[in-house]
Each structure stands twice: as C-alpha cells, then as structure tokens.
Write a protein that holds these residues in place. Structure first.
Motif, PDB file in Angstrom:
ATOM      1  N   LEU A  95       0.866  -1.186   0.000  1.00  9.55           N
ATOM      2  CA  LEU A  95       0.000   0.000   0.000  1.00  9.55           C
ATOM      3  C   LEU A  95       0.901   1.234   0.000  1.00  9.55           C
ATOM      4  N   ASP A  96       0.465   2.315  -0.650  1.00  6.02           N
ATOM      5  CA  ASP A  96       1.226   3.567  -0.568  1.00  6.02           C
ATOM      6  C   ASP A  96       0.837   4.317   0.701  1.00  6.02           C
ATOM      7  N   ALA A  97       1.746   5.160   1.173  1.00  3.32           N
ATOM      8  CA  ALA A  97       1.492   5.876   2.428  1.00  3.32           C
ATOM      9  C   ALA A  97       0.672   7.147   2.232  1.00  3.32           C
ATOM     10  N   ASP A  98       0.489   7.567   0.977  1.00  6.59           N
ATOM     11  CA  ASP A  98      -0.131   8.876   0.740  1.00  6.59           C
ATOM     12  C   ASP A  98      -1.649   8.810   0.622  1.00  6.59           C
ATOM     13  N   LEU A  99      -2.225   7.621   0.895  1.00  5.26           N
ATOM     14  CA  LEU A  99      -3.674   7.414   0.865  1.00  5.26           C
ATOM     15  C   LEU A  99      -4.261   7.510  -0.539  1.00  5.26           C
ATOM     16  N   GLN A 100      -3.404   7.379  -1.576  1.00  7.53           N
ATOM     17  CA  GLN A 100      -3.974   7.292  -2.924  1.00  7.53           C
ATOM     18  C   GLN A 100      -4.646   5.937  -3.103  1.00  7.53           C
ATOM     19  N   ASN A 101      -4.157   4.941  -2.352  1.00 10.33           N
ATOM     20  CA  ASN A 101      -4.811   3.628  -2.341  1.00 10.33           C
ATOM     21  C   ASN A 101      -5.667   3.566  -1.076  1.00 10.33           C
ATOM     22  N   GLU A 201      -6.987  11.240  -4.575  1.00 10.96           N
ATOM     23  CA  GLU A 201      -5.884  12.172  -4.650  1.00 10.96           C
ATOM     24  C   GLU A 201      -5.014  11.999  -3.426  1.00 10.96           C
ATOM     25  N   ARG A 202      -3.760  12.384  -3.546  1.00 16.46           N
ATOM     26  CA  ARG A 202      -2.879  12.374  -2.396  1.00 16.46           C
ATOM     27  C   ARG A 202      -3.528  13.131  -1.255  1.00 16.46           C
ATOM     28  N   PHE A 203      -3.454  12.604  -0.035  1.00 18.64           N
ATOM     29  CA  PHE A 203      -4.056  13.281   1.109  1.00 18.64           C
ATOM     30  C   PHE A 203      -3.324  14.600   1.367  1.00 18.64           C
TER      31      PHE A 203
HETATM   32 MG    MG Z   1       1.162   8.576  -4.576  1.00 17.98          MG
END
Ligand code: MG
Ligand code: UDP
Length: 311
Positions: A95-101, A201-203
């Motif tokens: 999982l990515d950390a930026d909450l895009q997922n 979108e990125r948080f």
């Molecule tokens: Mg990202």
C-alpha cells in the motif's frame, strides 16, 4: 507470540502529513476484517518529520506496528523488499502511504486471496492524477502489454496489491537491486487475479516522482523483465543492412549504365544523421542494461537498515 494472519507493508518517504490519517483509516479497515494483522512501515530515508511520526504510531500499538528505518533513500521498491524480508503473516498487502490507495479496499483483496488466488493485482478505477501522469501511464501500459505480453496486468501503477506468503518469500530471496515488485510477483504466480480499486488524490504533500523519475522507474520495469529493446536493435540492424545492400547494388548498376552521380549530398546527410540517431539510441539502451548489470555485480547491499522498532 502468535503470528499475525495479515501483513501490510508500506513504504514511507516524506509523508509526515499523511501518517496520522493513514493510521486511522488503515487500522479501522483492518480491525473491521476481524483478522489478526501487523503493519510494517519502512521509512525510506525521509527528510521531514516522518521518523518521529512513525515512532508515535509504534508506541500506540507496539504489538501490531513495526517500523524499519533505512539509512538513506533506497527507493520505493527496496523499501517494500525490506518489509517482505521480515513479514510474519500469511497474506501480504502492499500500500502507498499517501492514501492514494484507499485502505477501505483491503477487504476486497482479502476476499480474493481467500478464494485461493496467490496474487491479487489491481487496476485503478476513476484515477485522480495529473493529466500528464494519466497520459504517460496509458502510453506505458500499452507499450508494456506489447513488449511483455506475459505480464498480464491492466495497470501496473497501483501498488495496492496482495500476495501470498510463498510469493513474497520468493521475491525477497531474489536479491535484485533494480526491480519492479508487481511484475516480479507475476513471474512466480500460479493463480493470479485482478480487481478494480478506487483511487484518490494524495491526502497531503506532492508526488515523490518527477517526470524524469518516472522514466527511470519505467526503464527498471522494462529492462528488468524484457530483452525486447535490445532485440529491436538487432532487427533494425538487419533491416538497415539489407536495405543498404540493395541500395549499393542499385547504385553500382546505375554507375555502369548511366554513369557516376554527384548530386544528392544533402539527402545523404539526412540519411546519415537519421542512422546516427538510431545508433546512439541503441547505445543508450545497451547502456541501460550494462548500468544495471554493473549495479548488480558490485554487490553493494541493496538497502541498509539503521534501526528497527518492534515488540
Ligand atoms: Mg502517490
Ligand atoms: N516512496 C518511497 N521512496 C521513494 C519514493 C516514494 O518509499 O523514494 C513511497 C512514498 O512514500 C509512497 C509510495 O512510495 O508511499 C509512492 O510514492 P508517491 O506517492 O510519491 O508516487 P506516486 O503515487 O506519485 O506514483
């Protein structure tokens, strides 16, 4: 200590503003599955306050959260690899950390894994990215499908994926320095599947990849899993030699019948420059492979861990 059932691996690079929200949504989603889990966060040498933020998350749930601190920036895929080397669960989710997922999609992946799949790939539905990212991505997905027909993936850009422990152990054992994890997983998968997931979108913050970075990243995928670019140059070489041979034949016959020709110097230059361009491009592509071979044979450690926080 009993082993968790699910391991979530998350690479973190300059994500201080996202970690709190990530923690909230991720633990909420995982708690709701009523399965045991661990979360491994790998700090890939962040230069902001991510390290301190990760420490507070660890202190909140030391039994479930593990932090790996890198001694520098080794890249997203190496961060995931470091997590893979230490997972304890049976199902491993990246999982990515930026909450895009969105973490809320994790149950979907678990359902697919429990149905007997060993790799669950994802494609993004309703992507929220810059138009140029969408364009690059669409072009790249097409190119990849054409060059690497064996890699059956609609979309290789989404990192929200699930793998069985067997696949993860195989991936961790390769020791590759330049790799592309979703492609590597498909190499070993017996029964993969694909599900659609939402994309946000990125948080907070901005993407860590520049346009140039994305190109480098895509070269890792192509060179890591295909010799196609090199083979293209073999074919171009064969075709050009063949055409030139016919041209020489034509000119010799013309010389005998009509006489020598003196005009056409600029046409000749144009053809020469074109061929020179192709030669230089070929040299560059060979260089991409040679550079990666050099990286592998130098045998420097692919990442260096500074510290691990775990129970
Ligand atoms: Mg990202
Ligand atoms: N990331 C990382 N090391 C890097 C670059 C990125 O660990 O050198 C992580 C980043 O923190 C995020 C994920 O990889 O969790 C994807 O990065 P980003 O969101 O910047 O990429 P994008 O979504 O724009 O492709």
């Amino acid at each position: 200590m009993s082993k968790p059932y699910i391991s979530v691996v998350i690479p973190v690079y300059n994500e201080e503003k996202n970690l709190e929200e990530l923690y909230r949504r991720l633990t909420q989603s995982l708690d709701a599955t009523e399965r045991s889990y661990e979360i491994i966060l790998v700090n890939d040498g962040s230069r902001d306050q991510s390290s301190a933020a990760l420490k507070t998350l660890f202190e909140r749930r030391p039994k479930q959260i593990r932090i790996i601190e890198f001694n520098g920036n080794f890249g997203q895929h190496m961060a995931i690899m470091a997590g893979f080397e230490r997972v304890r669960g049976e199902i491993v989710i990246t999982l990515d950390a930026d909450l895009q997922n969105p973490p809320e999609e994790i149950p979907k992946l678990i359902v697919a894994m429990e149905a007997g799949h060993d790799v669950v790939n994802t494609y993004r539905e309703g992507r929220n990215d810059h138009w140029w990212r969408l364009a690059v991505s669409a072009m790249h997905n097409k190119l990849r499908a054409w060059m690497m027909p064996k890699l059956k993936m609609k979309d290789e850009g989404c990192m929200l994926r699930a793998y069985s422990r067997r696949i993860v152990d195989l991936m961790a054992s390769t020791g590759e320095t330049t790799t592309f994890i979703p492609a590597l997983a498909l190499n070993y998968a017996i029964n993969p599947t694909e599900v659609g997931v939402a994309h946000e979108e990125r948080f907070a913050g901005t993407s860590n990849y520049t346009f140039y970075g994305l190109i480098r990243y895509n070269f890792d995928l192509i060179t890591g899993f295909s010799l196609f670019p090199l083979q293209v140059f073999t074919f171009i070489g064969i075709s050009v030699s063949f055409i030139s041979f016919i041209f020489v034949l034509f000119l010799s016959i013309r010389r005998i019948i009509i006489g020598p020709e003196a005009e056409g110097i600029f046409t000749l230059f144009a053809i020469l420059f074109f061929l020179m361009g192709i030669v230089l491009l070929g040299l560059g592509i060979v260089g991409e492979y040679v550079g990666r071979i050099y990286q592998e044979v130098r045998k420097r450690p692919r990442f260096v861990i500074r510290d691990i926080l775990e129970d």
